[in-house]
Design a protein around this motif. Structure first.
Motif, mmCIF file in Angstrom:
data_model
loop_
_atom_site.group_PDB
_atom_site.id
_atom_site.type_symbol
_atom_site.label_atom_id
_atom_site.label_comp_id
_atom_site.label_asym_id
_atom_site.label_seq_id
_atom_site.Cartn_x
_atom_site.Cartn_y
_atom_site.Cartn_z
ATOM 1 N N PHE A 1 0.828 -1.231 -0.034
ATOM 2 C CA PHE A 1 0.007 0.254 -0.105
ATOM 3 C C PHE A 1 0.870 1.187 0.324
ATOM 4 N N ASP A 2 0.398 2.367 -0.863
ATOM 5 C CA ASP A 2 0.958 3.489 -0.720
ATOM 6 C C ASP A 2 0.557 4.345 0.250
ATOM 7 N N ASP A 3 1.030 5.735 0.411
ATOM 8 C CA ASP A 3 0.547 6.730 1.356
ATOM 9 C C ASP A 3 -0.744 6.935 1.449
ATOM 10 N N SER A 4 -1.449 6.794 0.027
ATOM 11 C CA SER A 4 -3.017 6.943 -0.122
ATOM 12 C C SER A 4 -3.741 6.194 0.163
ATOM 13 N N GLY A 5 -3.345 4.781 0.494
ATOM 14 C CA GLY A 5 -3.833 3.424 0.631
ATOM 15 C C GLY A 5 -4.169 2.651 -0.590
ATOM 16 N N GLU A 6 -3.730 3.018 -1.709
ATOM 17 C CA GLU A 6 -3.848 2.126 -2.982
ATOM 18 C C GLU A 6 -2.742 1.096 -3.043
ATOM 19 N N LYS A 7 -3.104 -0.067 -3.672
ATOM 20 C CA LYS A 7 -2.211 -0.991 -3.930
ATOM 21 C C LYS A 7 -1.269 -0.633 -4.994
ATOM 22 N N VAL B 1 -4.110 6.631 8.563
ATOM 23 C CA VAL B 1 -3.556 7.443 7.449
ATOM 24 C C VAL B 1 -4.058 7.126 6.159
ATOM 25 N N THR B 2 -3.654 5.546 5.810
ATOM 26 C CA THR B 2 -3.898 5.152 4.353
ATOM 27 C C THR B 2 -5.514 4.743 4.112
#
Length: 276
Positions: free
Chosen positions: A55-61, A143-144
């Motif tokens: 997961f990146d910082d925006s919560g997307e895989k 956060v994510t």
């Protein structure tokens, strides 16, 4: 968003060295649980969904690690492995360096090894650090935009595991390129097999105490790398059967061959089921 869902922990280009014809798409898979052979393709075996997604910082895989492996490890190595499968005596020192790195990455990226790295790290954390990690993971989920679950800690630590894979593979490569390399040859009628854990690392102690490594390259070629003197161009059928038995014993769930029989296949029925 992640575009790749089927992540191969056993590279497809490597499995093509064990197909019929070589570099084709037809192979057989023998699973320890079913105790039978099934026809498959390199694309259809040795994969796990989202194994290298994170997961990146925006919560997307993201499958950036999968893309990294493809661009910097697998794509450059594919032609080298073809050479190793057909004319191993023509390998250069740079070729061996690339193969050694691939052996390291392949060993460390299988699901059971990744799980072991995680469990080993978490189990050795002092109580205070473990509690702090839980808090950090919960904050990361907030956060994510993720729901905190029992798998959240595993997802949070994935980038660290990926880094550990590359560091360990790099260290193994640096050792193997200094050792003696020898090829073991056979025929397509008496083939080598490979598996979901193809590299056999013989150790005298801990993971740093590796003394020699065997790795099947294709149905007709395997390599043995050791810090001792080795006999080259071995082709005795007993050597092939011994190599296959060791590959089978090191496998987790399945073995692969271009046909349904191989030297040492009498051990198949006694092959224990192991969890990956």
């Amino acid at each position: 968003m992640s575009k790749s869902k089927r992540h191969h922990y056993i590279a497809e280009f490597y499995l093509r060295n064990f197909t019929e014809p070589m570099f084709g798409k037809n192979l057989f898979v023998y699973k320890s649980k079913t105790k039978k052979w099934d026809p498959r393709t390199p694309y259809g075996v040795g994969w796990f969904p989202h194994l290298y997604s994170m997961f990146d910082d925006s919560g997307e895989k993201t499958d950036s690690f999968e893309k990294f492996l493809g661009k910097y490890i697998e794509t450059p190595l594919a032609p080298i492995m073809r050479k190793a499968a057909t004319t191993p005596d023509a390998l250069t020192n740079q070729d061996r360096e690339s193969i050694a790195m691939f052996i390291g990455v392949t060993t460390a990226r299988i699901p059971s090894m990744m799980k072991g790295i995680l469990c080993d790290y978490i189990s050795k954390l002092p109580t205070d650090n473990a509690s702090e990690l839980d808090k950090v993971v919960q904050s990361w989920c907030d956060v994510t935009g993720q729901v905190y679950t029992e798998k959240s800690k595993e997802e949070f630590l994935k980038p660290s595991v990926f880094g550990a894979i590359l560091i360990w593979a790099d260290s193994l490569r640096d050792r193997l390129v200094k050792w003696n390399w020898a090829s073991i040859r056979t025929t397509r009628d008496n083939p080598f097999i490979t598996s979901d854990s193809p590299a056999l690392l013989q150790k005298t102690g801990g993971i740093r105490d590796i003394r020699w490594v065997t790795f099947p390259i294709s149905s007709e070629i395997a390599i043995r790398i050791s810090n001792a003197e080795l006999r080259n161009n071995r082709n005795d059928i007993d050597d092939v059967a011994d190599m296959n038995r060791r590959t089978l014993e090191n496998a987790k769930e399945f073995v692969i061959c271009h046909k349904k029989s191989f030297p040492g296949d009498d051990f198949l029925l006694q092959w224990p089921t192991k969890e990956i």
